[in-house]
Write a protein that holds these residues in place. Structure first.
Motif, PDB file in Angstrom:
ATOM      1  N   LYS A 224      50.220  45.989  28.334  1.00 34.46           N
ATOM      2  CA  LYS A 224      49.516  45.460  29.510  1.00 34.46           C
ATOM      3  C   LYS A 224      48.029  45.812  29.446  1.00 34.46           C
ATOM      4  O   LYS A 224      47.165  44.978  29.702  1.00 34.46           O
ATOM      5  N   LYS A 225      47.739  47.074  29.100  1.00 35.28           N
ATOM      6  CA  LYS A 225      46.336  47.481  29.034  1.00 35.28           C
ATOM      7  C   LYS A 225      45.596  46.661  27.985  1.00 35.28           C
ATOM      8  O   LYS A 225      44.480  46.212  28.201  1.00 35.28           O
ATOM      9  N   TRP A 226      46.268  46.470  26.843  1.00 35.08           N
ATOM     10  CA  TRP A 226      45.612  45.790  25.737  1.00 35.08           C
ATOM     11  C   TRP A 226      45.377  44.314  26.070  1.00 35.08           C
ATOM     12  O   TRP A 226      44.283  43.800  25.885  1.00 35.08           O
ATOM     13  N   THR A 227      46.414  43.656  26.606  1.00 38.38           N
ATOM     14  CA  THR A 227      46.255  42.231  26.914  1.00 38.38           C
ATOM     15  C   THR A 227      45.230  42.049  28.041  1.00 38.38           C
ATOM     16  O   THR A 227      44.423  41.120  28.000  1.00 38.38           O
ATOM     17  N   ALA A 228      45.252  42.960  29.028  1.00 35.45           N
ATOM     18  CA  ALA A 228      44.298  42.832  30.135  1.00 35.45           C
ATOM     19  C   ALA A 228      42.879  42.980  29.600  1.00 35.45           C
ATOM     20  O   ALA A 228      41.990  42.195  29.918  1.00 35.45           O
ATOM     21  N   SER A 229      42.687  43.976  28.744  1.00 37.67           N
ATOM     22  CA  SER A 229      41.356  44.212  28.200  1.00 37.67           C
ATOM     23  C   SER A 229      40.903  43.007  27.371  1.00 37.67           C
ATOM     24  O   SER A 229      39.763  42.536  27.488  1.00 37.67           O
ATOM     25  N   LEU A 230      41.801  42.471  26.562  1.00 44.70           N
ATOM     26  CA  LEU A 230      41.465  41.294  25.751  1.00 44.70           C
ATOM     27  C   LEU A 230      41.079  40.122  26.650  1.00 44.70           C
ATOM     28  O   LEU A 230      40.074  39.444  26.425  1.00 44.70           O
ATOM     29  N   PHE A 231      41.871  39.934  27.711  1.00 48.56           N
ATOM     30  CA  PHE A 231      41.608  38.831  28.623  1.00 48.56           C
ATOM     31  C   PHE A 231      40.200  38.910  29.214  1.00 48.56           C
ATOM     32  O   PHE A 231      39.445  37.936  29.209  1.00 48.56           O
ATOM     33  N   TYR A 232      39.823  40.109  29.704  1.00 46.25           N
ATOM     34  CA  TYR A 232      38.506  40.232  30.330  1.00 46.25           C
ATOM     35  C   TYR A 232      37.387  39.955  29.328  1.00 46.25           C
ATOM     36  O   TYR A 232      36.352  39.394  29.683  1.00 46.25           O
ATOM     37  N   ARG A 233      37.634  40.336  28.058  1.00 43.17           N
ATOM     38  CA  ARG A 233      36.589  40.094  27.060  1.00 43.17           C
ATOM     39  C   ARG A 233      36.493  38.615  26.687  1.00 43.17           C
ATOM     40  O   ARG A 233      35.408  38.074  26.528  1.00 43.17           O
ATOM     41  N   VAL A 234      37.661  37.956  26.539  1.00 44.44           N
ATOM     42  CA  VAL A 234      37.641  36.514  26.239  1.00 44.44           C
ATOM     43  C   VAL A 234      36.954  35.777  27.392  1.00 44.44           C
ATOM     44  O   VAL A 234      36.128  34.887  27.194  1.00 44.44           O
ATOM     45  N   LEU A 235      37.289  36.202  28.602  1.00 44.30           N
ATOM     46  CA  LEU A 235      36.712  35.561  29.784  1.00 44.30           C
ATOM     47  C   LEU A 235      35.191  35.725  29.780  1.00 44.30           C
ATOM     48  O   LEU A 235      34.441  34.788  30.039  1.00 44.30           O
ATOM     49  N   ARG A 236      34.756  36.944  29.448  1.00 48.59           N
ATOM     50  CA  ARG A 236      33.317  37.190  29.447  1.00 48.59           C
ATOM     51  C   ARG A 236      32.627  36.311  28.410  1.00 48.59           C
ATOM     52  O   ARG A 236      31.576  35.742  28.641  1.00 48.59           O
ATOM     53  N   TYR A 237      33.278  36.170  27.237  1.00 52.40           N
ATOM     54  CA  TYR A 237      32.680  35.365  26.194  1.00 52.40           C
ATOM     55  C   TYR A 237      32.662  33.883  26.567  1.00 52.40           C
ATOM     56  O   TYR A 237      31.699  33.178  26.312  1.00 52.40           O
ATOM     57  N   SER A 238      33.744  33.427  27.212  1.00 53.87           N
ATOM     58  CA  SER A 238      33.876  31.979  27.350  1.00 53.87           C
ATOM     59  C   SER A 238      33.228  31.403  28.609  1.00 53.87           C
ATOM     60  O   SER A 238      33.061  30.205  28.700  1.00 53.87           O
ATOM     61  N   THR A 239      32.870  32.238  29.569  1.00 57.31           N
ATOM     62  CA  THR A 239      32.320  31.649  30.785  1.00 57.31           C
ATOM     63  C   THR A 239      30.810  31.811  30.867  1.00 57.31           C
ATOM     64  O   THR A 239      30.228  32.690  30.246  1.00 57.31           O
ATOM     65  N   ASP A 240      30.208  30.938  31.641  1.00 58.15           N
ATOM     66  CA  ASP A 240      28.763  30.964  31.756  1.00 58.15           C
ATOM     67  C   ASP A 240      28.285  31.866  32.891  1.00 58.15           C
ATOM     68  O   ASP A 240      27.164  32.335  32.899  1.00 58.15           O
ATOM     69  N   ILE A 241      29.152  32.091  33.898  1.00 56.15           N
ATOM     70  CA  ILE A 241      28.759  33.031  34.936  1.00 56.15           C
ATOM     71  C   ILE A 241      29.304  34.393  34.533  1.00 56.15           C
ATOM     72  O   ILE A 241      30.255  34.480  33.762  1.00 56.15           O
ATOM     73  N   SER A 242      28.704  35.476  35.050  1.00 53.96           N
ATOM     74  CA  SER A 242      29.202  36.769  34.585  1.00 53.96           C
ATOM     75  C   SER A 242      30.239  37.320  35.549  1.00 53.96           C
ATOM     76  O   SER A 242      29.950  37.651  36.689  1.00 53.96           O
ATOM     77  N   ILE A 243      31.469  37.357  35.058  1.00 52.90           N
ATOM     78  CA  ILE A 243      32.566  37.914  35.832  1.00 52.90           C
ATOM     79  C   ILE A 243      32.756  39.340  35.317  1.00 52.90           C
ATOM     80  O   ILE A 243      32.942  39.536  34.127  1.00 52.90           O
ATOM     81  N   PRO A 244      32.650  40.349  36.186  1.00 53.69           N
ATOM     82  CA  PRO A 244      32.722  41.722  35.691  1.00 53.69           C
ATOM     83  C   PRO A 244      34.041  42.018  34.979  1.00 53.69           C
ATOM     84  O   PRO A 244      35.098  41.571  35.426  1.00 53.69           O
TER      85      PRO A 244
END
Ligand code: UDP
Ligand code: MG
Length: 327
Positions: free
Chosen positions: A134-154
Protein backbone atom coordinates in the motif's frame (compact mmCIF):
# COMPACT_ATOMS: atom_id res chain seq x y z
CA UNK A 1 -32.78 30.67 10.15
CA UNK A 2 -29.80 28.48 10.80
CA UNK A 3 -27.69 28.75 13.90
CA UNK A 4 -24.21 30.11 13.33
CA UNK A 5 -21.71 27.29 12.96
CA UNK A 6 -18.03 28.04 13.03
CA UNK A 7 -16.58 24.65 12.11
CA UNK A 8 -18.00 21.76 10.10
CA UNK A 9 -16.28 18.40 10.42
CA UNK A 10 -17.14 15.97 7.62
CA UNK A 11 -16.71 12.30 8.42
CA UNK A 12 -17.46 9.85 5.58
CA UNK A 13 -18.14 6.34 6.82
CA UNK A 14 -18.60 3.02 5.14
CA UNK A 15 -19.09 0.09 7.54
CA UNK A 16 -17.18 1.70 10.39
CA UNK A 17 -19.18 0.44 13.39
CA UNK A 18 -16.01 -0.87 15.03
CA UNK A 19 -14.44 2.59 15.28
CA UNK A 20 -17.18 5.16 15.00
CA UNK A 21 -17.87 5.50 18.71
CA UNK A 22 -14.24 6.22 19.47
CA UNK A 23 -14.01 8.55 16.48
CA UNK A 24 -16.99 10.49 17.75
CA UNK A 25 -15.49 10.68 21.23
CA UNK A 26 -12.08 11.89 20.08
CA UNK A 27 -13.33 14.48 17.61
CA UNK A 28 -15.84 15.73 20.15
CA UNK A 29 -13.12 16.16 22.74
CA UNK A 30 -10.87 18.11 20.37
CA UNK A 31 -13.67 20.31 19.06
CA UNK A 32 -14.95 21.02 22.57
CA UNK A 33 -11.60 22.62 23.37
CA UNK A 34 -12.02 25.19 20.59
CA UNK A 35 -14.83 26.82 22.55
CA UNK A 36 -16.63 27.71 19.34
CA UNK A 37 -19.79 26.23 17.78
CA UNK A 38 -19.24 23.29 15.46
CA UNK A 39 -21.15 20.55 13.71
CA UNK A 40 -20.12 16.95 13.06
CA UNK A 41 -21.48 15.81 9.71
CA UNK A 42 -21.34 12.05 9.39
CA UNK A 43 -21.98 10.84 5.87
CA UNK A 44 -23.17 7.26 5.74
CA UNK A 45 -22.01 5.94 2.39
CA UNK A 46 -24.36 2.96 2.14
CA UNK A 47 -23.01 1.03 5.12
CA UNK A 48 -24.50 -2.38 5.78
CA UNK A 49 -23.51 -2.42 9.45
CA UNK A 50 -24.95 -0.43 12.33
CA UNK A 51 -22.71 2.67 12.23
CA UNK A 52 -25.49 4.84 10.80
CA UNK A 53 -27.96 3.81 13.50
CA UNK A 54 -25.37 4.65 16.15
CA UNK A 55 -24.87 8.13 14.73
CA UNK A 56 -28.61 8.64 14.30
CA UNK A 57 -29.02 7.92 17.97
CA UNK A 58 -26.27 10.36 18.91
CA UNK A 59 -28.01 13.02 16.83
CA UNK A 60 -31.07 12.83 19.10
CA UNK A 61 -29.22 14.04 22.16
CA UNK A 62 -26.17 15.76 20.70
CA UNK A 63 -27.27 18.68 18.61
CA UNK A 64 -23.88 19.04 16.95
CA UNK A 65 -24.30 15.66 15.25
CA UNK A 66 -25.82 15.41 11.79
CA UNK A 67 -26.22 12.37 9.63
CA UNK A 68 -26.48 12.36 5.86
CA UNK A 69 -27.68 8.92 4.95
CA UNK A 70 -26.94 8.21 1.29
CA UNK A 71 -29.24 5.79 -0.50
CA UNK A 72 -26.37 3.44 -1.39
CA UNK A 73 -22.59 3.29 -1.56
CA UNK A 74 -21.52 6.16 -3.82
CA UNK A 75 -17.83 6.08 -2.91
CA UNK A 76 -15.62 8.05 -0.57
CA UNK A 77 -15.11 11.08 -2.83
CA UNK A 78 -18.83 11.53 -3.41
CA UNK A 79 -19.54 11.09 0.30
CA UNK A 80 -17.15 13.95 1.07
CA UNK A 81 -18.86 16.06 -1.58
CA UNK A 82 -22.26 15.43 -0.01
CA UNK A 83 -20.85 16.53 3.33
CA UNK A 84 -19.56 19.77 1.81
CA UNK A 85 -22.96 20.51 0.29
CA UNK A 86 -24.51 20.36 3.76
CA UNK A 87 -21.71 22.03 5.72
CA UNK A 88 -22.53 25.42 7.25
CA UNK A 89 -19.26 26.30 8.98
CA UNK A 90 -16.86 29.11 8.18
CA UNK A 91 -14.19 26.42 8.02
CA UNK A 92 -14.81 22.87 6.83
CA UNK A 93 -12.64 19.92 7.84
CA UNK A 94 -12.63 16.53 6.12
CA UNK A 95 -11.42 13.60 8.20
CA UNK A 96 -11.52 9.81 7.81
CA UNK A 97 -13.72 7.86 10.18
CA UNK A 98 -11.06 5.29 11.04
CA UNK A 99 -8.84 7.62 13.12
CA UNK A 100 -5.95 7.23 10.71
CA UNK A 101 -6.08 10.99 10.54
CA UNK A 102 -5.54 12.25 14.11
CA UNK A 103 -8.31 14.69 15.13
CA UNK A 104 -5.76 16.28 17.48
CA UNK A 105 -4.28 17.99 14.41
CA UNK A 106 -7.48 19.99 13.82
CA UNK A 107 -6.65 22.79 16.31
CA UNK A 108 -3.35 23.36 14.50
CA UNK A 109 -5.25 23.53 11.21
CA UNK A 110 -7.62 26.04 12.74
CA UNK A 111 -4.69 28.12 13.98
CA UNK A 112 -3.22 28.26 10.46
CA UNK A 113 -6.63 29.14 9.06
CA UNK A 114 -6.91 31.99 11.51
CA UNK A 115 -3.52 33.14 10.32
CA UNK A 116 -5.06 33.60 6.88
CA UNK A 117 -4.61 30.34 4.99
CA UNK A 118 -7.62 29.16 3.01
CA UNK A 119 -6.64 25.50 2.78
CA UNK A 120 -4.61 23.66 5.39
CA UNK A 121 -3.85 20.11 4.30
CA UNK A 122 -2.18 17.35 6.23
CA UNK A 123 0.85 15.79 4.61
CA UNK A 124 1.87 12.30 5.69
CA UNK A 125 5.52 12.08 6.55
CA UNK A 126 5.10 8.52 7.73
CA UNK A 127 2.42 5.89 7.37
CA UNK A 128 2.14 3.50 10.27
CA UNK A 129 0.68 0.04 10.13
CA UNK A 130 0.01 -0.12 6.41
CA UNK A 131 1.37 -2.83 4.17
CA UNK A 132 4.52 -2.22 2.16
CA UNK A 133 2.46 -2.74 -0.96
CA UNK A 134 0.00 0.00 0.00
CA UNK A 135 2.77 2.43 0.91
CA UNK A 136 4.64 1.68 -2.28
CA UNK A 137 1.65 1.94 -4.62
CA UNK A 138 0.43 5.11 -2.88
CA UNK A 139 3.85 6.70 -3.18
CA UNK A 140 4.10 5.70 -6.85
CA UNK A 141 0.64 7.10 -7.51
CA UNK A 142 1.45 10.52 -6.04
CA UNK A 143 4.62 10.71 -8.11
CA UNK A 144 2.91 9.69 -11.38
CA UNK A 145 0.20 12.22 -10.62
CA UNK A 146 2.76 14.93 -10.01
CA UNK A 147 4.50 14.14 -13.28
CA UNK A 148 1.37 13.88 -15.38
CA UNK A 149 -0.66 16.87 -14.25
CA UNK A 150 -0.20 20.51 -15.00
CA UNK A 151 -1.47 21.82 -11.68
CA UNK A 152 0.53 20.98 -8.59
CA UNK A 153 -1.25 18.49 -6.39
CA UNK A 154 0.76 17.99 -3.19
CA UNK A 155 2.30 14.52 -2.82
CA UNK A 156 1.49 12.18 0.08
CA UNK A 157 -1.60 14.14 0.96
CA UNK A 158 -4.99 12.59 1.47
CA UNK A 159 -8.33 14.26 1.97
CA UNK A 160 -7.62 15.22 5.59
CA UNK A 161 -7.70 19.01 5.39
CA UNK A 162 -9.36 22.22 6.46
CA UNK A 163 -10.97 24.50 3.90
CA UNK A 164 -12.26 28.00 4.19
CA UNK A 165 -15.93 28.58 3.34
CA UNK A 166 -14.91 30.32 0.12
CA UNK A 167 -12.96 27.28 -1.06
CA UNK A 168 -15.91 25.08 -0.18
CA UNK A 169 -18.26 27.30 -2.19
CA UNK A 170 -15.95 27.16 -5.21
CA UNK A 171 -15.74 23.37 -4.97
CA UNK A 172 -19.52 23.16 -4.91
CA UNK A 173 -19.56 24.84 -8.31
CA UNK A 174 -17.52 22.04 -9.89
CA UNK A 175 -20.01 19.51 -11.22
CA UNK A 176 -17.75 16.65 -12.32
CA UNK A 177 -18.81 13.11 -11.58
CA UNK A 178 -15.55 11.19 -11.30
CA UNK A 179 -14.26 13.35 -8.52
CA UNK A 180 -10.79 13.50 -7.12
CA UNK A 181 -11.44 15.98 -4.36
CA UNK A 182 -7.88 16.74 -3.30
CA UNK A 183 -7.01 17.56 -6.93
CA UNK A 184 -10.02 19.84 -7.19
CA UNK A 185 -8.92 21.65 -4.03
CA UNK A 186 -5.52 22.29 -5.62
CA UNK A 187 -7.23 23.40 -8.79
CA UNK A 188 -9.31 26.10 -7.06
CA UNK A 189 -6.13 27.61 -5.65
CA UNK A 190 -6.19 30.17 -2.79
CA UNK A 191 -3.55 30.29 -0.07
CA UNK A 192 -2.65 26.74 0.88
CA UNK A 193 -0.50 25.43 3.68
CA UNK A 194 0.80 21.95 4.55
CA UNK A 195 0.97 20.50 8.06
CA UNK A 196 3.05 17.37 8.48
CA UNK A 197 1.86 14.40 10.48
CA UNK A 198 2.34 10.69 10.99
CA UNK A 199 -0.51 8.64 9.66
CA UNK A 200 -1.74 6.25 12.27
CA UNK A 201 -2.78 2.67 11.93
CA UNK A 202 -6.47 2.04 11.37
CA UNK A 203 -8.08 1.74 14.82
CA UNK A 204 -10.21 -1.24 13.83
CA UNK A 205 -11.87 -2.77 10.81
CA UNK A 206 -10.57 -3.29 7.31
CA UNK A 207 -9.55 -0.78 4.66
CA UNK A 208 -12.42 0.19 2.39
CA UNK A 209 -9.96 0.91 -0.39
CA UNK A 210 -8.94 -2.42 -1.85
CA UNK A 211 -6.68 -2.47 -4.91
CA UNK A 212 -9.50 -2.05 -7.45
CA UNK A 213 -10.80 1.09 -5.76
CA UNK A 214 -7.33 2.50 -5.38
CA UNK A 215 -6.77 2.01 -9.10
CA UNK A 216 -10.08 3.73 -9.90
CA UNK A 217 -9.12 6.69 -7.70
CA UNK A 218 -5.70 6.90 -9.35
CA UNK A 219 -7.17 6.83 -12.86
CA UNK A 220 -9.73 9.47 -11.81
CA UNK A 221 -6.95 11.62 -10.39
CA UNK A 222 -4.81 11.40 -13.49
CA UNK A 223 -7.51 11.68 -16.14
CA UNK A 224 -9.27 14.57 -14.36
CA UNK A 225 -6.18 16.71 -14.46
CA UNK A 226 -4.14 15.63 -17.44
CA UNK A 227 -4.19 14.79 -21.13
CA UNK A 228 -0.70 13.36 -20.96
CA UNK A 229 -1.83 9.72 -21.26
CA UNK A 230 -3.53 10.64 -24.54
CA UNK A 231 -0.42 12.42 -25.73
CA UNK A 232 1.53 9.27 -24.98
CA UNK A 233 -0.10 7.71 -28.04
CA UNK A 234 1.31 10.44 -30.25
CA UNK A 235 4.82 10.21 -28.83
CA UNK A 236 5.02 6.42 -28.84
CA UNK A 237 3.39 6.31 -32.27
CA UNK A 238 6.00 8.68 -33.66
CA UNK A 239 8.87 6.69 -32.12
CA UNK A 240 7.48 3.41 -33.37
CA UNK A 241 6.85 4.64 -36.89
CA UNK A 242 10.36 6.09 -37.07
CA UNK A 243 11.88 2.79 -36.01
CA UNK A 244 9.44 0.97 -38.34
CA UNK A 245 10.67 3.07 -41.23
CA UNK A 246 14.30 2.26 -40.47
CA UNK A 247 13.44 -1.39 -40.27
CA UNK A 248 11.64 -1.12 -43.61
CA UNK A 249 14.81 0.18 -45.20
CA UNK A 250 16.64 -2.84 -43.82
CA UNK A 251 13.93 -5.20 -45.15
CA UNK A 252 14.12 -3.59 -48.59
CA UNK A 253 17.85 -3.99 -48.56
CA UNK A 254 17.47 -7.71 -47.69
CA UNK A 255 14.84 -8.24 -50.40
CA UNK A 256 16.75 -6.45 -53.12
CA UNK A 257 20.32 -7.44 -52.46
CA UNK A 258 20.22 -10.76 -50.62
CA UNK A 259 18.15 -13.97 -50.70
CA UNK A 260 17.39 -14.02 -46.94
CA UNK A 261 13.97 -12.35 -47.25
CA UNK A 262 11.67 -15.22 -46.09
CA UNK A 263 13.48 -15.71 -42.82
CA UNK A 264 11.64 -12.89 -41.12
CA UNK A 265 8.87 -14.88 -39.39
CA UNK A 266 10.03 -14.21 -35.81
CA UNK A 267 10.40 -10.50 -36.38
CA UNK A 268 6.95 -10.36 -38.06
CA UNK A 269 5.29 -11.96 -35.05
CA UNK A 270 7.30 -9.77 -32.70
CA UNK A 271 6.29 -6.59 -34.44
CA UNK A 272 2.64 -7.65 -34.78
CA UNK A 273 2.36 -8.46 -31.08
CA UNK A 274 4.06 -5.27 -29.99
CA UNK A 275 2.02 -3.04 -32.24
CA UNK A 276 -1.27 -4.75 -31.44
CA UNK A 277 -0.54 -4.48 -27.74
CA UNK A 278 0.26 -0.84 -28.17
CA UNK A 279 -2.91 -0.14 -30.16
CA UNK A 280 -5.06 -1.90 -27.56
CA UNK A 281 -3.39 0.01 -24.74
CA UNK A 282 -4.11 3.28 -26.47
CA UNK A 283 -7.69 2.25 -27.14
CA UNK A 284 -8.02 1.51 -23.44
CA UNK A 285 -6.69 4.94 -22.49
CA UNK A 286 -9.04 6.58 -25.00
CA UNK A 287 -11.83 4.52 -23.48
CA UNK A 288 -11.10 5.90 -20.02
CA UNK A 289 -11.60 9.42 -21.30
CA UNK A 290 -14.60 8.60 -23.46
CA UNK A 291 -16.24 6.82 -20.52
CA UNK A 292 -15.78 9.90 -18.39
CA UNK A 293 -17.28 12.12 -21.06
CA UNK A 294 -20.21 9.72 -21.12
CA UNK A 295 -20.57 9.93 -17.32
CA UNK A 296 -20.67 13.71 -17.49
CA UNK A 297 -23.15 13.77 -20.36
CA UNK A 298 -25.70 11.66 -18.51
CA UNK A 299 -26.25 14.52 -16.12
CA UNK A 300 -27.24 12.35 -13.18
CA UNK A 301 -27.05 13.82 -9.69
CA UNK A 302 -23.87 12.99 -7.81
CA UNK A 303 -25.67 11.23 -4.99
CA UNK A 304 -29.07 10.59 -3.49
CA UNK A 305 -29.85 11.27 0.16
CA UNK A 306 -32.40 8.95 1.67
CA UNK A 307 -32.51 10.61 5.07
CA UNK A 308 -31.03 13.59 6.83
CA UNK A 309 -30.88 13.66 10.60
CA UNK A 310 -30.00 16.75 12.46
CA UNK A 311 -29.98 17.58 16.13
CA UNK A 312 -31.52 20.89 15.21
CA UNK A 313 -35.06 20.36 14.01
CA UNK A 314 -35.46 23.96 12.87
CA UNK A 315 -32.75 23.55 10.28
CA UNK A 316 -34.01 22.28 6.96
CA UNK A 317 -31.86 20.23 4.62
CA UNK A 318 -30.33 22.21 1.77
CA UNK A 319 -31.52 21.68 -1.76
CA UNK A 320 -30.09 18.51 -3.11
CA UNK A 321 -27.37 18.93 -5.67
CA UNK A 322 -28.63 18.44 -9.17
CA UNK A 323 -26.65 18.20 -12.34
CA UNK A 324 -25.17 21.43 -13.57
CA UNK A 325 -25.80 20.27 -17.12
CA UNK A 326 -29.55 20.39 -16.63
CA UNK A 327 -30.05 23.11 -14.07
N1 UDP B 1 -15.22 5.38 2.78
C1 UDP B 1 -16.47 5.77 2.29
N2 UDP B 1 -16.97 5.13 1.20
C2 UDP B 1 -16.29 4.15 0.55
C3 UDP B 1 -15.01 3.78 1.03
C4 UDP B 1 -14.50 4.43 2.14
O1 UDP B 1 -17.11 6.67 2.84
O2 UDP B 1 -16.81 3.63 -0.43
C5 UDP B 1 -14.67 6.07 3.96
C6 UDP B 1 -14.18 5.16 5.07
O3 UDP B 1 -15.23 4.81 5.94
C7 UDP B 1 -13.13 6.00 5.74
C8 UDP B 1 -12.56 6.80 4.58
O4 UDP B 1 -13.53 6.77 3.55
O5 UDP B 1 -13.69 6.91 6.66
C9 UDP B 1 -11.24 6.27 4.10
O6 UDP B 1 -11.36 4.89 3.80
P1 UDP B 1 -10.30 3.81 4.29
O7 UDP B 1 -9.83 4.13 5.65
O8 UDP B 1 -10.91 2.46 4.12
O9 UDP B 1 -9.13 4.01 3.23
P2 UDP B 1 -7.56 3.89 3.51
O10 UDP B 1 -7.27 4.75 4.69
O11 UDP B 1 -7.31 2.45 3.76
O12 UDP B 1 -6.94 4.38 2.25
MG1 MG C 1 -8.14 4.51 6.49
Amino acid sequence: MSIQVRYSIIIPMFNEEAVIQETYRRIKKVMGLTGEPYELIFVNDGSTDSCAQMIEEYSYWDESVKLIDLSRNFGHQIAITAGMDYALGDAVVIIDADLQDPPELIPQMIAEWKRGYHVVYAKRIKRNGESLFKKWTASLFYRVLRYSTDISIPVDTGDFRLMDRRVCEELKRLPEKNRFVRGLVSWVGFRQKALEYEREERLAGETKYPLGRMLKLSVDGITSFSYKPLKLAGVLGALLSASGFLYLLYVLYLALFTDAAVKGWASMIGITLTFNGFVLLMLGILGEYVGRIYDESKGRPLYIVQEFHSGRPQQSAPEQRVSRLNP
